[in-house]
Design a protein around this motif. Structure first.
Motif, PDB file in Angstrom:
ATOM      1  N   GLU A  79     -64.722  22.600  56.165  1.00 47.51           N
ATOM      2  CA  GLU A  79     -64.354  23.130  54.863  1.00 47.51           C
ATOM      3  C   GLU A  79     -64.480  24.649  54.900  1.00 47.51           C
ATOM      4  OE1 GLU A  79     -65.145  19.617  51.548  1.00 47.51           O
ATOM      5  OE2 GLU A  79     -66.439  21.389  51.571  1.00 47.51           O
ATOM      6  N   VAL A  80     -63.390  25.322  54.544  1.00 48.64           N
ATOM      7  CA  VAL A  80     -63.390  26.777  54.425  1.00 48.64           C
ATOM      8  C   VAL A  80     -63.493  27.120  52.946  1.00 48.64           C
ATOM      9  CG1 VAL A  80     -62.218  28.932  54.978  1.00 48.64           C
ATOM     10  CG2 VAL A  80     -61.857  26.916  56.417  1.00 48.64           C
ATOM     11  N   THR A  81     -64.467  27.940  52.581  1.00 46.86           N
ATOM     12  CA  THR A  81     -64.627  28.385  51.194  1.00 46.86           C
ATOM     13  C   THR A  81     -64.095  29.807  51.075  1.00 46.86           C
ATOM     14  OG1 THR A  81     -66.612  27.026  50.933  1.00 46.86           O
ATOM     15  CG2 THR A  81     -66.248  28.758  49.304  1.00 46.86           C
ATOM     16  N   TYR A  82     -63.254  30.023  50.053  1.00 45.62           N
ATOM     17  CA  TYR A  82     -62.631  31.320  49.845  1.00 45.62           C
ATOM     18  C   TYR A  82     -63.162  31.961  48.568  1.00 45.62           C
ATOM     19  CZ  TYR A  82     -59.185  29.296  53.056  1.00 45.62           C
ATOM     20  OH  TYR A  82     -58.574  28.689  54.124  1.00 45.62           O
ATOM     21  N   ALA A  83     -63.102  33.276  48.525  1.00 41.02           N
ATOM     22  CA  ALA A  83     -63.463  34.003  47.311  1.00 41.02           C
ATOM     23  C   ALA A  83     -62.310  33.939  46.328  1.00 41.02           C
ATOM     24  CB  ALA A  83     -63.788  35.456  47.638  1.00 41.02           C
ATOM     25  N   GLY A  84     -62.607  34.040  45.052  1.00 35.87           N
ATOM     26  CA  GLY A  84     -61.565  34.100  44.040  1.00 35.87           C
ATOM     27  C   GLY A  84     -60.778  35.387  44.153  1.00 35.87           C
ATOM     28  N   ALA A  85     -59.603  35.404  43.569  1.00 40.02           N
ATOM     29  CA  ALA A  85     -58.718  36.569  43.681  1.00 40.02           C
ATOM     30  C   ALA A  85     -59.348  37.840  43.129  1.00 40.02           C
ATOM     31  CB  ALA A  85     -57.401  36.286  42.956  1.00 40.02           C
ATOM     32  N   ASP A  86     -60.181  37.703  42.101  1.00 44.00           N
ATOM     33  CA  ASP A  86     -60.769  38.884  41.457  1.00 44.00           C
ATOM     34  C   ASP A  86     -62.228  39.106  41.836  1.00 44.00           C
ATOM     35  OD1 ASP A  86     -58.367  39.268  40.044  1.00 44.00           O
ATOM     36  OD2 ASP A  86     -59.000  37.827  38.510  1.00 44.00           O
ATOM     37  N   SER A  87     -62.699  38.397  42.843  1.00 44.31           N
ATOM     38  CA  SER A  87     -64.110  38.494  43.201  1.00 44.31           C
ATOM     39  C   SER A  87     -64.408  39.793  43.929  1.00 44.31           C
ATOM     40  CB  SER A  87     -64.521  37.311  44.081  1.00 44.31           C
ATOM     41  OG  SER A  87     -63.869  37.388  45.335  1.00 44.31           O
ATOM     42  N   VAL A  88     -65.628  40.235  43.826  1.00 42.64           N
ATOM     43  CA  VAL A  88     -66.090  41.450  44.498  1.00 42.64           C
ATOM     44  C   VAL A  88     -67.213  41.058  45.450  1.00 42.64           C
ATOM     45  CG1 VAL A  88     -67.136  43.717  44.202  1.00 42.64           C
ATOM     46  CG2 VAL A  88     -65.503  42.857  42.497  1.00 42.64           C
TER      47      VAL A  88
ATOM     48  N   ARG B  13     -70.478  28.884  59.727  1.00 40.21           N
ATOM     49  CA  ARG B  13     -70.072  30.266  59.997  1.00 40.21           C
ATOM     50  C   ARG B  13     -70.076  31.007  58.657  1.00 40.21           C
ATOM     51  NH1 ARG B  13     -70.064  28.047  64.301  1.00 40.21           N
ATOM     52  NH2 ARG B  13     -68.586  28.230  66.041  1.00 40.21           N
ATOM     53  N   LEU B  14     -70.698  32.174  58.606  1.00 38.56           N
ATOM     54  CA  LEU B  14     -70.645  33.027  57.432  1.00 38.56           C
ATOM     55  C   LEU B  14     -69.816  34.262  57.773  1.00 38.56           C
ATOM     56  CD1 LEU B  14     -74.331  32.890  56.101  1.00 38.56           C
ATOM     57  CD2 LEU B  14     -72.370  31.502  55.410  1.00 38.56           C
ATOM     58  N   PHE B  15     -68.938  34.650  56.875  1.00 35.27           N
ATOM     59  CA  PHE B  15     -68.043  35.776  57.125  1.00 35.27           C
ATOM     60  C   PHE B  15     -68.468  36.949  56.238  1.00 35.27           C
ATOM     61  CE2 PHE B  15     -65.204  31.937  57.605  1.00 35.27           C
ATOM     62  CZ  PHE B  15     -65.300  31.906  58.978  1.00 35.27           C
ATOM     63  N   ASN B  16     -69.030  37.963  56.867  1.00 31.71           N
ATOM     64  CA  ASN B  16     -69.554  39.087  56.091  1.00 31.71           C
ATOM     65  C   ASN B  16     -68.894  40.417  56.427  1.00 31.71           C
ATOM     66  OD1 ASN B  16     -70.578  39.484  58.618  1.00 31.71           O
ATOM     67  ND2 ASN B  16     -72.734  39.290  58.047  1.00 31.71           N
TER      68      ASN B  16
END
Length: 431
Positions: free
Chosen positions: A355-364, A389-392
């Motif tokens: 499962e890949v989790t994505y940020a919302g379009a307006d997230s900071v 995996r964490l993507f930073n």
């Protein structure tokens, strides 16, 4: 050494058609002489996002120097590459200059919006370009790709139309009926896409589609929603050896979009023998038409024994991330090996899910306390056969910013999917 090149955005993107490169064994130049010397054996990645970082490692493990290129500094792959460069990727002149100065043996297109003219110039002077310039052009243009698939190859697809204005799209909607999916003719997976349910949806869908991506566009693809049982990605590896091209198929990967911010994928997706045969036939025909070497992610819609072509990606993709744990060789290792002309296998070692989790379009992006990360990871990795995996790092190569990846294996897909959901549930505490 990091090289930076700034140049203005071109008014028009290249639109010249390019024929596929002649196929030849890896590490051989256009005139047939050996070209694998240490002085000229580097791999240049055009695109340096999160997936390119994994690919860079795959090439480096096979002894290749990697040059990572993107339009912005400090891209994820820049942090692991041997060399890096920053250039406007759709500026053919600037991109050609970067390629000429680095003089790599292989140029690998790992991003959308690349100036095809620069790839053509590189191929003409003997560099190995993957996918071929023609393939890059086709996959940047849904109209050309769909016409290749449906009109030239005769592949089954959902009924589709193209529109160049709100008025044309309205006429299509009135003719085709609802629901209707509208997509930009160029763009990343899911970018600018809408589902039309009534005529009032037409103009907002048009505006959303033409605003997507980094390249101005004024045409959209509209297609009927086909009732299907499931969607799959059939990772197809195309290699070229002494006897010519060969295809290798991974086990089918099922996938679905979650609540707008999650992509779930699992392997294998169970299919009837008849449907699997049709899927492989469709994949073989589109991949061979595109040519070159590497991993192709063929997107298919399945209903019973019926299979419809949807799309194809000419590089590793998010649905294939499950192969990091489910296969002996991940999609990145397969891509690197195929490009370098090495032996590949598509052995699945365990059913798996991702499962890949994505940020919302307006997230900071927000700073997460190290203690919170450690605690969340401890809980997530306590799930049996799990990985994370964490993507930073900033990844501007994809419109959807990835936050994290959950992986799990199990004796069966149902258990693997349950485990990966539990891992994602724990990671959500970080976001």
């Amino acid at each position: 050494m990091t090289e930076t090149t700034e140049s203005p955005e071109p008014e028009d993107t290249p639109a010249e058609a390019a024929e596929a490169q002649p196929e030849r064994p890896a590490d051989q130049s256009a005139d047939g002489s050996a070209a694998g010397s240490a002085a000229r054996s580097a791999v240049m990645l055009l695109g340096s996002g999160e997936l390119s970082r994994e690919l860079a490692w795959a090439f480096q493990r096979l002894g290749r120097e990697v040059i990572a290129v993107d339009r912005y500094a400090n891209a994820p792959a820049h942090g692991v590459a041997d060399r890096s460069a920053v250039v406007k990727m759709n500026d053919a002149e600037a991109l050609t200059a970067i390629i000429d100065r680095a003089d790599p043996l292989y140029v690998v297109a790992e991003s959308g919006g690349i100036a095809v003219d620069a790839l053509i110039a590189a191929a003409e002077r003997g560099l190995e370009v993957f996918p071929s310039p023609r393939s890059v052009r086709m996959t940047q243009d849904r109209e050309g790709l769909r016409r290749l698939a449906a009109d030239e190859l005769g592949l089954p697809t959902a009924p589709f139309w193209f529109a160049g204005s709100v008025e044309e799209l309205t006429a299509v909607a009135e003719h085709a009926g609802f629901p209707l999916v509208v997509k930009p003719v160029a763009g990343m997976r899911g970018e600018g896409q809408s589902v039309l349910l009534r005529l009032e949806d037409v103009e907002p869908a048009w505006q959303r589609a033409i605003a997507a991506g980094r390249t101005p566009q004024n045409r959209v693809l509209a297609e009927t929603v086909v009732e299907v049982d499931y969607e799959i990605t059939l990772l197809t590896v195309r290699t070229t050896g002494p006897t010519g091209p060969a295809l290798h198929f991974c086990e089918p990967i099922g996938h679905r979009e979650g609540d707008g911010d999650v992509l779930e994928a699992w392997q294998p997706q169970q299919m009837t023998p008849a449907a699997l045969d049709v899927a492989k036939s469709i994949a073989a025909r589109i991949v061979n038409a595109l040519g070159g070497r590497g991993v192709f992610g063929v997107e298919l819609l399945v209903r019973g024994d019926e299979v419809y072509f949807s799309d194809v990606r000419t590089r590793p993709q998010d649905t294939g991330l499950v192969t990091l744990r489910s296969q002996r060789l991940s999609e990145f290792e397969l891509h690197a090996r195929a490009i370098l002309g090495m032996h590949v296998d598509t052995i699945m070692i365990s059913p798996g899910a991702a499962e890949v989790t994505y940020a919302g379009a307006d997230s900071v992006p927000t700073e997460i306390a190290p203690g919170n990360v450690t605690a969340a990871l401890a809980d997530a990795l306590a799930v049996a056969e799990s990985d994370v995996r964490l993507f930073n790092r900033p990844d501007e190569s994809d419109p959807r910013r990835r936050l994290g990846l959950a992986l799990a294996t199990a004796p069966d897909v149902v258990t693997a999917r349950d485990r990966v959901r539990r891992v994602t549930g724990v990671l959500r505490k970080l976001w």
